[in-house]
Structures are given as C-alpha cells and as structure tokens.
Design a protein around this motif. Structure first.
Motif, PDB file in Angstrom:
ATOM      1  N   SER A   1      11.782 -18.212  -4.804  1.00 47.99           N
ATOM      2  CA  SER A   1      12.069 -18.706  -6.159  1.00 47.99           C
ATOM      3  C   SER A   1      12.462 -17.566  -7.096  1.00 47.99           C
ATOM      4  CB  SER A   1      10.851 -19.451  -6.718  1.00 47.99           C
ATOM      5  OG  SER A   1       9.736 -18.584  -6.819  1.00 47.99           O
ATOM      6  N   SER A   2      11.774 -16.435  -7.019  1.00 46.87           N
ATOM      7  CA  SER A   2      12.104 -15.308  -7.896  1.00 46.87           C
ATOM      8  C   SER A   2      13.446 -14.687  -7.512  1.00 46.87           C
ATOM      9  CB  SER A   2      11.001 -14.248  -7.842  1.00 46.87           C
ATOM     10  OG  SER A   2      10.807 -13.771  -6.523  1.00 46.87           O
ATOM     11  N   SER A   3      13.718 -14.568  -6.216  1.00 50.39           N
ATOM     12  CA  SER A   3      14.988 -13.971  -5.781  1.00 50.39           C
ATOM     13  C   SER A   3      16.157 -14.873  -6.139  1.00 50.39           C
ATOM     14  CB  SER A   3      14.962 -13.695  -4.276  1.00 50.39           C
ATOM     15  OG  SER A   3      14.776 -14.889  -3.543  1.00 50.39           O
ATOM     16  N   GLU A   4      15.952 -16.192  -6.084  1.00 51.32           N
ATOM     17  CA  GLU A   4      17.034 -17.108  -6.449  1.00 51.32           C
ATOM     18  C   GLU A   4      17.368 -16.994  -7.939  1.00 51.32           C
ATOM     19  OE1 GLU A   4      18.199 -21.862  -6.168  1.00 51.32           O
ATOM     20  OE2 GLU A   4      16.282 -21.136  -5.388  1.00 51.32           O
ATOM     21  N   ARG A   5      16.354 -16.884  -8.778  1.00 51.72           N
ATOM     22  CA  ARG A   5      16.599 -16.729 -10.220  1.00 51.72           C
ATOM     23  C   ARG A   5      17.314 -15.415 -10.516  1.00 51.72           C
ATOM     24  NH1 ARG A   5      11.233 -19.024 -10.370  1.00 51.72           N
ATOM     25  NH2 ARG A   5      11.281 -21.132 -11.264  1.00 51.72           N
TER      26      ARG A   5
ATOM     27  N   GLY B   1      20.966 -16.728 -19.950  1.00 50.64           N
ATOM     28  CA  GLY B   1      20.228 -15.721 -20.722  1.00 50.64           C
ATOM     29  C   GLY B   1      18.752 -16.025 -20.892  1.00 50.64           C
ATOM     30  N   ASP B   2      18.249 -17.112 -20.281  1.00 51.59           N
ATOM     31  CA  ASP B   2      16.849 -17.488 -20.446  1.00 51.59           C
ATOM     32  C   ASP B   2      15.953 -16.869 -19.378  1.00 51.59           C
ATOM     33  OD1 ASP B   2      17.446 -18.986 -22.655  1.00 51.59           O
ATOM     34  OD2 ASP B   2      17.763 -20.847 -21.510  1.00 51.59           O
ATOM     35  N   THR B   3      16.540 -16.201 -18.372  1.00 54.57           N
ATOM     36  CA  THR B   3      15.756 -15.635 -17.288  1.00 54.57           C
ATOM     37  C   THR B   3      14.998 -14.391 -17.759  1.00 54.57           C
ATOM     38  OG1 THR B   3      17.367 -16.409 -15.652  1.00 54.57           O
ATOM     39  CG2 THR B   3      15.840 -14.689 -14.952  1.00 54.57           C
ATOM     40  N   ALA B   4      13.694 -14.406 -17.571  1.00 47.34           N
ATOM     41  CA  ALA B   4      12.869 -13.233 -17.892  1.00 47.34           C
ATOM     42  C   ALA B   4      12.970 -12.275 -16.714  1.00 47.34           C
ATOM     43  CB  ALA B   4      11.429 -13.650 -18.152  1.00 47.34           C
ATOM     44  N   VAL B   5      13.923 -11.360 -16.796  1.00 46.80           N
ATOM     45  CA  VAL B   5      14.237 -10.508 -15.648  1.00 46.80           C
ATOM     46  C   VAL B   5      13.038  -9.671 -15.218  1.00 46.80           C
ATOM     47  CG1 VAL B   5      15.769  -8.697 -14.798  1.00 46.80           C
ATOM     48  CG2 VAL B   5      16.631 -10.398 -16.389  1.00 46.80           C
ATOM     49  N   GLY B   6      12.358  -9.048 -16.183  1.00 48.75           N
ATOM     50  CA  GLY B   6      11.207  -8.224 -15.844  1.00 48.75           C
ATOM     51  C   GLY B   6      10.123  -9.015 -15.137  1.00 48.75           C
ATOM     52  N   LYS B   7       9.870 -10.236 -15.618  1.00 43.47           N
ATOM     53  CA  LYS B   7       8.853 -11.078 -14.999  1.00 43.47           C
ATOM     54  C   LYS B   7       9.245 -11.449 -13.576  1.00 43.47           C
ATOM     55  CE  LYS B   7       6.607 -15.592 -15.439  1.00 43.47           C
ATOM     56  NZ  LYS B   7       6.503 -16.840 -16.243  1.00 43.47           N
ATOM     57  N   GLN B   8      10.529 -11.769 -13.354  1.00 42.24           N
ATOM     58  CA  GLN B   8      10.979 -12.156 -12.020  1.00 42.24           C
ATOM     59  C   GLN B   8      10.892 -10.988 -11.039  1.00 42.24           C
ATOM     60  OE1 GLN B   8      11.417 -15.244 -11.188  1.00 42.24           O
ATOM     61  NE2 GLN B   8      11.052 -15.821 -13.327  1.00 42.24           N
ATOM     62  N   TRP B   9      11.215  -9.781 -11.497  1.00 41.56           N
ATOM     63  CA  TRP B   9      11.073  -8.619 -10.620  1.00 41.56           C
ATOM     64  C   TRP B   9       9.601  -8.373 -10.289  1.00 41.56           C
ATOM     65  CZ3 TRP B   9      14.382  -6.500  -7.564  1.00 41.56           C
ATOM     66  CH2 TRP B   9      15.742  -6.468  -7.872  1.00 41.56           C
ATOM     67  N   ALA B  10       8.717  -8.602 -11.255  1.00 44.10           N
ATOM     68  CA  ALA B  10       7.276  -8.438 -11.017  1.00 44.10           C
ATOM     69  C   ALA B  10       6.776  -9.467 -10.008  1.00 44.10           C
ATOM     70  CB  ALA B  10       6.507  -8.559 -12.331  1.00 44.10           C
ATOM     71  N   LEU B  11       7.245 -10.720 -10.164  1.00 43.60           N
ATOM     72  CA  LEU B  11       6.868 -11.759  -9.193  1.00 43.60           C
ATOM     73  C   LEU B  11       7.403 -11.437  -7.812  1.00 43.60           C
ATOM     74  CD1 LEU B  11       7.427 -15.000 -11.332  1.00 43.60           C
ATOM     75  CD2 LEU B  11       5.247 -14.023 -10.609  1.00 43.60           C
ATOM     76  N   LEU B  12       8.623 -10.901  -7.759  1.00 46.63           N
ATOM     77  CA  LEU B  12       9.204 -10.522  -6.471  1.00 46.63           C
ATOM     78  C   LEU B  12       8.353  -9.458  -5.789  1.00 46.63           C
ATOM     79  CD1 LEU B  12      11.688 -10.830  -4.572  1.00 46.63           C
ATOM     80  CD2 LEU B  12      12.719  -8.934  -5.820  1.00 46.63           C
ATOM     81  N   ALA B  13       7.939  -8.438  -6.547  1.00 49.23           N
ATOM     82  CA  ALA B  13       7.108  -7.375  -5.978  1.00 49.23           C
ATOM     83  C   ALA B  13       5.750  -7.919  -5.516  1.00 49.23           C
ATOM     84  CB  ALA B  13       6.901  -6.265  -7.014  1.00 49.23           C
ATOM     85  N   ALA B  14       5.159  -8.812  -6.324  1.00 45.04           N
ATOM     86  CA  ALA B  14       3.866  -9.388  -5.957  1.00 45.04           C
ATOM     87  C   ALA B  14       3.982 -10.235  -4.691  1.00 45.04           C
ATOM     88  CB  ALA B  14       3.333 -10.239  -7.110  1.00 45.04           C
ATOM     89  N   SER B  15       5.078 -10.980  -4.572  1.00 46.49           N
ATOM     90  CA  SER B  15       5.266 -11.828  -3.390  1.00 46.49           C
ATOM     91  C   SER B  15       5.407 -10.990  -2.129  1.00 46.49           C
ATOM     92  CB  SER B  15       6.500 -12.720  -3.576  1.00 46.49           C
ATOM     93  OG  SER B  15       7.688 -11.944  -3.615  1.00 46.49           O
ATOM     94  N   LEU B  16       6.065  -9.840  -2.229  1.00 46.59           N
ATOM     95  CA  LEU B  16       6.202  -8.956  -1.064  1.00 46.59           C
ATOM     96  C   LEU B  16       4.833  -8.470  -0.589  1.00 46.59           C
ATOM     97  CD1 LEU B  16       9.302  -6.786  -2.096  1.00 46.59           C
ATOM     98  CD2 LEU B  16       9.249  -8.745  -0.536  1.00 46.59           C
ATOM     99  N   VAL B  17       3.965  -8.120  -1.537  1.00 49.11           N
ATOM    100  CA  VAL B  17       2.619  -7.670  -1.183  1.00 49.11           C
ATOM    101  C   VAL B  17       1.836  -8.794  -0.515  1.00 49.11           C
ATOM    102  CG1 VAL B  17       0.419  -6.832  -2.100  1.00 49.11           C
ATOM    103  CG2 VAL B  17       2.572  -5.940  -3.011  1.00 49.11           C
TER     104      VAL B  17
END
Length: 340
Positions: A27-31, A178-194
């Motif tokens: 979901s985060s990578s798709e956004r 422009g509604d995508t919270a880029v920083g939040k999505q990158w954080a979710l992506l990193a958390a999902s990898l862990v």
C-alpha cells in the motif's frame, strides 16, 4: 529441541505477520509510485514485484547470512514459484469464476518467465562445470555458484525491465493530487520492511526446526513451510485483482513476482556471500517440477485465454501431487531427490 506443535505455531504466527507487513509494504509503495508518476509497467515490474516478493528475498538473505544455509533459501524460492504458478491462479479463479488472460501475458510474461527458469538452472549447471565440488556426505552433487555466475540472471532481469519500460516510453503520468504524505509513506515503507524481515526469520527458524526434528534436509522445508508462508502476499494481491475483474493484473503479478524471485532474489544471496555451495542433485528435480508446473499453467492460460474452474482444479491437483511427492521423499517411499 522444540516440539512440532510449537514450530507449527511459530510458522502460523510468522505467516500472519508476513501478510500484515507485506500488505503495508504494497500500500505504501503504491502511493509512492503514484506520487512520483511511475509508468504502470515500471510500477508492476519493479514496485509490485519487489513488494510482493520481498518475503522471498528476505528468506534468501536471512538463510544465507544468518544460518549459512543457501539451500534453504533456494528451496523457499523454488517452492514459492511452484506455489505461485499452481495455487494462486487456481484460488483467484475459484474466487472469480474465471480468470481472463490476454496474448501479452501468454506470449510475453509467461515465456519470459520460462526463460528465467532455464537461465537459473543454467547458472546452477555452470557451478557444477566450472567450480565442481565433491559429492556430499548425503550423496548429492554439490555445486558452487560464484558472483560472476550470479550476475547473469540479474542482467536478464535488467533486460526484462528494459522491455517493460519500452512499452510505456510515451507514458504521460497523471497530475499528482498533492495529498500524499510522502514522509509518512516512506516511514511506513521502512517499518513494513522491518516487519517482513522479522517475520520471515520466524519462518526460517520454524523450517530449520522441522528439519532437525524429523531428520530431513532443510531444503525440503524451505520448499513447503517457508515457500507457502512467503507466498501469501502474492495470493492476496492476485485474489483482490481477480475479484475486481482484473484477471490480467492477477496473472501478471504472479509471473512478474516469480521472475523477480528467480532472477534477483536467488542471486542476491550469492552476491552477499561471494560464493555459495548447495546440493545440485536436490535442486534439479525441483526445477524440473517447476518447469512442469509452468507448462501446465501456460497450457491452461492459452486455452481460450482464460482459466476456468475446471482448469483451476487441475492446477490445485498438480500442487497436491507435488506436496504428496515431498511427503513421500521425506518418509522414504520414493527416492527421486538424491540425498533426501
């Protein structure tokens, strides 16, 4: 030594966590893909493939680096590939009555996937020819795969990405909302990898525990326990696509994920370690069955360019035969896999 019940519980819990982490990853990578305006083909071949295949990639890296068991990682990849081509299309079909394909999936994706199987087997064979090792104590033929050999499938994957990109060279991305919270999505992506890495380590630990408990090779448990657990994300993605009448997307995800697993995930373990040794005699029969499974799926897809409930039953029956064969090898009823 842990009991079979505790190992089974660990495998079930780890599988559930793999699903959660993979769902978050996708979901985060798709956004992020939509935000950065990636072409659909690049998104499918890179982002979706890596997202749904990250558990398999993690299984190879963890098995090789932490447990010095490259064979377990290879078993997980091959077993996952067999699961993907037989179980996932069948389940997606049964959930949607029929699964539509098209000529692009049949003649480009499926055939490139078959080429991927052939190239990986060729790399293993190069290891036997150019870096021969003595026969193992268990009676299997050992092959050594080095970094230069591992680069061949990775280069082929680069060609796959290039072909996909050429299909969308004139792609004009839609304007980002422009509604995508880029920083939040990158954080979710990193958390999902862990989350995925930790949960896959649980599956690997369970597989090694089953191997010790029953006195069987780790490779066989990689083919079954780790493979089924890491393939769950692919299953959910494909079923969702099929229920939304996106059969081509469902099948493309299966084939694209398998291409990534064979051409990238397996070589990564070699690149990390420099060179790895594993039982070539045990790997070849599994690669042979993977080829048979691919032909069964290819034939089913080509008939009327769709999968029906009847064909789904054939795919599931073929997978059950595979599991039955693995059980027979484990208990000694058959001996087609040397060293088992």
């Amino acid at each position: 030594m842990q009991s079979a019940l505790s190992l089974l519980g660990l495998a079930v819990v780890s599988t559930a966590v793999v699903w959660y982490g993979s769902d978050l990853l996708e979901s985060s990578s798709e956004r992020l893909s939509k935000y950065y305006g990636l072409p659909p083909a690049v998104h499918g071949a890179v982002v979706v493939a890596v997202g749904s295949s990250f558990p398999e990639l993690a299984s190879v890296v963890l098995s090789t680096v932490l447990h010095d068991s490259f064979g377990l990682g290879v078993g997980a990849i091959v077993g996952s590939a067999i699961f993907n081509v037989l179980v996932i299309p069948a389940v997606a079909t049964l959930f949607s009555d029929r699964l539509e394909a098209n000529r692009e999936v049949v003649y480009k994706e499926a055939q490139f996937y078959m080429l991927s199987v052939a190239v990986l087997l060729l790399v293993f064979s190069f290891g036997v020819i150019y870096s021969p090792e003595p026969i193992s104590d268990a009676g299997g033929l050992v092959t050594t795969v080095t970094r230069p050999m591992a680069l061949l499938p990775i280069l082929l994957y680069g060609l796959y990405i290039f072909i996909q990109y050429q299909d969308t060279v004139d792609y004009d991305p839609p304007t980002s909302d422009g509604d995508t919270a880029v920083g939040k999505q990158w954080a979710l992506l990193a958390a999902s990898l862990v989350i995925v890495v930790v949960s896959v380590e649980g599956l690997v630990h369970a597989a090694r525990g089953f191997a010790d408990l029953f006195g069987t090779p780790e490779y066989l448990w990689g083919l079954t326990v780790v493979a089924a657990g890491t393939s769950l994300p692919d299953t959910l993605v494909s079923v969702r696509a099929a229920r939304d009448d996106r059969g081509v997307t469902s099948l493309s995800n299966v084939l694209g994920s398998n291409i990534f697993d064979l051409l990238v995930a397996v070589p990564v373990g070699v690149l990390i370690m420099g060179s790895v040794d594993f039982d070539y005699g045990a790997a070849v029969p599994m690669m042979g069955f993977l080829t048979v499974a691919t032909i069964v799926l290819f034939t089913a897809m080509r008939t009327d360019l769709e999968l029906t409930d009847g064909e789904a039953t054939v795919l599931l029956t073929t997978y059950l035969l595979f599991v039955g064969w693995m059980v027979a090898e484990t208990v000694g009823l058959t001996s087609f896999v040397p060293g088992v």
